[in-house]
Design a protein around this motif. Sequence first.
Motif, PDB file in Angstrom:
ATOM      1  N   CYS A  14       0.842  -1.212   0.000  1.00  0.00           N
ATOM      2  CA  CYS A  14       0.000   0.000   0.000  1.00  0.00           C
ATOM      3  C   CYS A  14       0.870   1.253   0.000  1.00  0.00           C
ATOM      4  CB  CYS A  14      -0.925  -0.003   1.206  1.00  0.00           C
ATOM      5  SG  CYS A  14      -2.225  -1.248   1.167  1.00  0.00           S
ATOM      6  N   PHE A  15       1.934   1.240   0.796  1.00  0.00           N
ATOM      7  CA  PHE A  15       2.832   2.400   0.816  1.00  0.00           C
ATOM      8  C   PHE A  15       3.417   2.671  -0.569  1.00  0.00           C
ATOM      9  CE2 PHE A  15       4.020   1.392   5.518  1.00  0.00           C
ATOM     10  CZ  PHE A  15       2.797   1.892   5.931  1.00  0.00           C
ATOM     11  N   SER A  16       3.757   1.617  -1.274  1.00  0.00           N
ATOM     12  CA  SER A  16       4.371   1.789  -2.595  1.00  0.00           C
ATOM     13  C   SER A  16       3.397   2.389  -3.601  1.00  0.00           C
ATOM     14  CB  SER A  16       4.904   0.449  -3.113  1.00  0.00           C
ATOM     15  OG  SER A  16       3.846  -0.451  -3.405  1.00  0.00           O
ATOM     16  N   ALA A  17       2.104   2.319  -3.318  1.00  0.00           N
ATOM     17  CA  ALA A  17       1.092   2.867  -4.232  1.00  0.00           C
ATOM     18  C   ALA A  17       0.773   4.329  -3.951  1.00  0.00           C
ATOM     19  CB  ALA A  17      -0.186   2.037  -4.153  1.00  0.00           C
ATOM     20  N   ILE A  18       1.305   4.894  -2.871  1.00  0.00           N
ATOM     21  CA  ILE A  18       0.967   6.267  -2.509  1.00  0.00           C
ATOM     22  C   ILE A  18       1.340   7.245  -3.618  1.00  0.00           C
ATOM     23  CG2 ILE A  18       1.581   8.172  -0.950  1.00  0.00           C
ATOM     24  CD1 ILE A  18       1.699   6.072   1.304  1.00  0.00           C
ATOM     25  N   SER A  19       2.505   7.049  -4.235  1.00  0.00           N
ATOM     26  CA  SER A  19       2.929   7.976  -5.293  1.00  0.00           C
ATOM     27  C   SER A  19       1.949   7.973  -6.465  1.00  0.00           C
ATOM     28  CB  SER A  19       4.337   7.631  -5.772  1.00  0.00           C
ATOM     29  OG  SER A  19       4.382   6.324  -6.329  1.00  0.00           O
ATOM     30  N   LEU A  20       1.369   6.822  -6.777  1.00  0.00           N
ATOM     31  CA  LEU A  20       0.378   6.753  -7.848  1.00  0.00           C
ATOM     32  C   LEU A  20      -0.858   7.574  -7.489  1.00  0.00           C
ATOM     33  CD1 LEU A  20      -0.968   5.629 -10.406  1.00  0.00           C
ATOM     34  CD2 LEU A  20      -1.562   3.581  -9.075  1.00  0.00           C
ATOM     35  N   PHE A  21      -1.351   7.412  -6.266  1.00  0.00           N
ATOM     36  CA  PHE A  21      -2.530   8.170  -5.852  1.00  0.00           C
ATOM     37  C   PHE A  21      -2.243   9.664  -5.799  1.00  0.00           C
ATOM     38  CE2 PHE A  21      -3.995   3.989  -4.652  1.00  0.00           C
ATOM     39  CZ  PHE A  21      -5.359   4.078  -4.857  1.00  0.00           C
ATOM     40  N   VAL A  22      -1.031  10.029  -5.419  1.00  0.00           N
ATOM     41  CA  VAL A  22      -0.643  11.439  -5.416  1.00  0.00           C
ATOM     42  C   VAL A  22      -0.734  12.016  -6.830  1.00  0.00           C
ATOM     43  CG1 VAL A  22       1.351  12.983  -5.198  1.00  0.00           C
ATOM     44  CG2 VAL A  22       0.766  11.402  -3.343  1.00  0.00           C
ATOM     45  N   ASP A  23      -0.183  11.309  -7.808  1.00  0.00           N
ATOM     46  CA  ASP A  23      -0.240  11.791  -9.189  1.00  0.00           C
ATOM     47  C   ASP A  23      -1.679  11.913  -9.671  1.00  0.00           C
ATOM     48  OD1 ASP A  23       2.498  11.969  -9.321  1.00  0.00           O
ATOM     49  OD2 ASP A  23       2.780  10.071 -10.373  1.00  0.00           O
ATOM     50  N   LEU A  24      -2.519  10.943  -9.329  1.00  0.00           N
ATOM     51  CA  LEU A  24      -3.923  11.013  -9.719  1.00  0.00           C
ATOM     52  C   LEU A  24      -4.617  12.202  -9.050  1.00  0.00           C
ATOM     53  CD1 LEU A  24      -4.821   7.216  -9.519  1.00  0.00           C
ATOM     54  CD2 LEU A  24      -4.762   8.603 -11.595  1.00  0.00           C
ATOM     55  N   ASP A  25      -4.341  12.412  -7.764  1.00  0.00           N
ATOM     56  CA  ASP A  25      -4.961  13.532  -7.055  1.00  0.00           C
ATOM     57  C   ASP A  25      -4.569  14.868  -7.671  1.00  0.00           C
ATOM     58  OD1 ASP A  25      -6.143  11.777  -5.288  1.00  0.00           O
ATOM     59  OD2 ASP A  25      -4.661  12.079  -3.693  1.00  0.00           O
ATOM     60  N   LEU A  26      -3.291  15.025  -7.995  1.00  0.00           N
ATOM     61  CA  LEU A  26      -2.830  16.304  -8.535  1.00  0.00           C
ATOM     62  C   LEU A  26      -3.356  16.565  -9.942  1.00  0.00           C
ATOM     63  CD1 LEU A  26       0.866  16.358  -7.249  1.00  0.00           C
ATOM     64  CD2 LEU A  26      -1.093  17.665  -6.385  1.00  0.00           C
ATOM     65  N   MET A  27      -3.811  15.508 -10.622  1.00  0.00           N
ATOM     66  CA  MET A  27      -4.421  15.663 -11.940  1.00  0.00           C
ATOM     67  C   MET A  27      -5.945  15.582 -11.876  1.00  0.00           C
ATOM     68  SD  MET A  27      -1.780  13.478 -14.345  1.00  0.00           S
ATOM     69  CE  MET A  27      -2.631  13.996 -15.861  1.00  0.00           C
ATOM     70  N   TYR A  28      -6.497  15.668 -10.644  1.00  0.00           N
ATOM     71  CA  TYR A  28      -7.941  15.635 -10.409  1.00  0.00           C
ATOM     72  C   TYR A  28      -8.581  14.328 -10.858  1.00  0.00           C
ATOM     73  CZ  TYR A  28      -7.253  20.657  -9.742  1.00  0.00           C
ATOM     74  OH  TYR A  28      -6.806  21.890  -9.299  1.00  0.00           O
ATOM     75  N   TYR A  29      -7.848  13.231 -10.740  1.00  0.00           N
ATOM     76  CA  TYR A  29      -8.381  11.909 -11.049  1.00  0.00           C
ATOM     77  C   TYR A  29      -8.568  11.076  -9.785  1.00  0.00           C
ATOM     78  CZ  TYR A  29      -7.540  12.344 -16.100  1.00  0.00           C
ATOM     79  OH  TYR A  29      -7.567  12.717 -17.418  1.00  0.00           O
ATOM     80  N   SER A  30      -8.968  11.689  -8.691  1.00  0.00           N
ATOM     81  CA  SER A  30      -8.995  10.987  -7.416  1.00  0.00           C
ATOM     82  C   SER A  30     -10.072   9.907  -7.314  1.00  0.00           C
ATOM     83  CB  SER A  30      -9.188  11.981  -6.273  1.00  0.00           C
ATOM     84  OG  SER A  30     -10.375  12.734  -6.464  1.00  0.00           O
ATOM     85  N   ASN A  31     -11.017   9.860  -8.270  1.00  0.00           N
ATOM     86  CA  ASN A  31     -12.125   8.897  -8.156  1.00  0.00           C
ATOM     87  C   ASN A  31     -12.048   7.774  -9.175  1.00  0.00           C
ATOM     88  OD1 ASN A  31     -12.652  10.385 -10.420  1.00  0.00           O
ATOM     89  ND2 ASN A  31     -14.845  10.608 -10.036  1.00  0.00           N
ATOM     90  N   VAL A  32     -10.913   7.541  -9.811  1.00  0.00           N
ATOM     91  CA  VAL A  32     -10.874   6.565 -10.908  1.00  0.00           C
ATOM     92  C   VAL A  32     -11.064   5.132 -10.438  1.00  0.00           C
ATOM     93  CG1 VAL A  32      -9.430   8.007 -12.402  1.00  0.00           C
ATOM     94  CG2 VAL A  32      -8.339   6.410 -10.827  1.00  0.00           C
ATOM     95  N   PHE A  33     -10.843   4.848  -9.154  1.00  0.00           N
ATOM     96  CA  PHE A  33     -11.029   3.494  -8.649  1.00  0.00           C
ATOM     97  C   PHE A  33     -12.429   3.260  -8.097  1.00  0.00           C
ATOM     98  CE2 PHE A  33      -6.403   3.882  -8.588  1.00  0.00           C
ATOM     99  CZ  PHE A  33      -6.024   2.651  -9.113  1.00  0.00           C
ATOM    100  N   GLU A  34     -13.268   4.287  -8.130  1.00  0.00           N
ATOM    101  CA  GLU A  34     -14.622   4.143  -7.630  1.00  0.00           C
ATOM    102  C   GLU A  34     -15.518   3.514  -8.683  1.00  0.00           C
ATOM    103  OE1 GLU A  34     -15.984   7.917  -6.279  1.00  0.00           O
ATOM    104  OE2 GLU A  34     -14.374   8.159  -4.814  1.00  0.00           O
ATOM    105  N   HIS A  35     -16.552   2.795  -8.234  1.00  0.00           N
ATOM    106  CA  HIS A  35     -17.458   2.118  -9.152  1.00  0.00           C
ATOM    107  C   HIS A  35     -18.377   3.116  -9.864  1.00  0.00           C
ATOM    108  CE1 HIS A  35     -20.191  -0.821 -10.817  1.00  0.00           C
ATOM    109  NE2 HIS A  35     -21.199  -0.301 -10.143  1.00  0.00           N
ATOM    110  N   GLN A  36     -18.847   4.118  -9.144  1.00  0.00           N
ATOM    111  CA  GLN A  36     -19.802   5.072  -9.736  1.00  0.00           C
ATOM    112  C   GLN A  36     -19.085   6.025 -10.689  1.00  0.00           C
ATOM    113  OE1 GLN A  36     -21.623   6.910  -6.339  1.00  0.00           O
ATOM    114  NE2 GLN A  36     -23.149   5.277  -6.116  1.00  0.00           N
ATOM    115  N   GLY A  37     -19.817   6.494 -11.690  1.00  0.00           N
ATOM    116  CA  GLY A  37     -19.271   7.483 -12.601  1.00  0.00           C
ATOM    117  C   GLY A  37     -18.767   6.865 -13.889  1.00  0.00           C
TER     118      GLY A  37
END
Length: 211
Positions: A188-211
Amino acid sequence: MTLDKFQVCEGDLPLDIFNRYFKADSLAIDTETMGLVPQRDRLCLVQICDRDGFVTAIRIAKGQTEAPYLTQLLESEKITKIFHYARFDVAQFKHTFGVETKSVFCTKIASKIARTYTQSHGLKSLVQELEGIELDKKAQSSDWGNVNSLSPEQLSYAGNDVRYLIPVKDKLITMLQREDRWELTQRCFSAISLFVDLDLMYYSNVFEHQG
């Protein structure tokens, strides 16, 4: 301002404190900002603490984009950087200084994987259970932008947010290893950088089912 085991500095670490921290195996780090959106809400304060409880608070000026000594600490792979909710702090550092933070430990992630007997994974609950200390959080939602006039209550709050992270990290690792969850947590720690990049590009919900 310099107090016992607490120092406030401007813009970056002084060389002597950088040299002290660069020898550490682990550093607890936290940030104070004007809000929760890095692209909008600027970084105001960075707090660092080592195993001896020596805390430094770095005041970050509006518009500042460089902090060379701080950046070296964040980029070092030999120093474990401990955050509570690393995803936010690491994103703030990347947005402000363009730095990729290495060797990250997140006590919130570790708590959620280790402490499945509770739904309380905030820093206050975590420190109270594992260290027997109740943190005062009254200054959490306050104006951190006026860095030259931070109140004693704000500085005390900022210091306490990092002062207990290293012993909490050690206790969480013991729990995770005991329950055979340590390897999963590290992934999980190793994935933090991926989530950071997604957040900074406003893609924070790409793993959610809705949308």
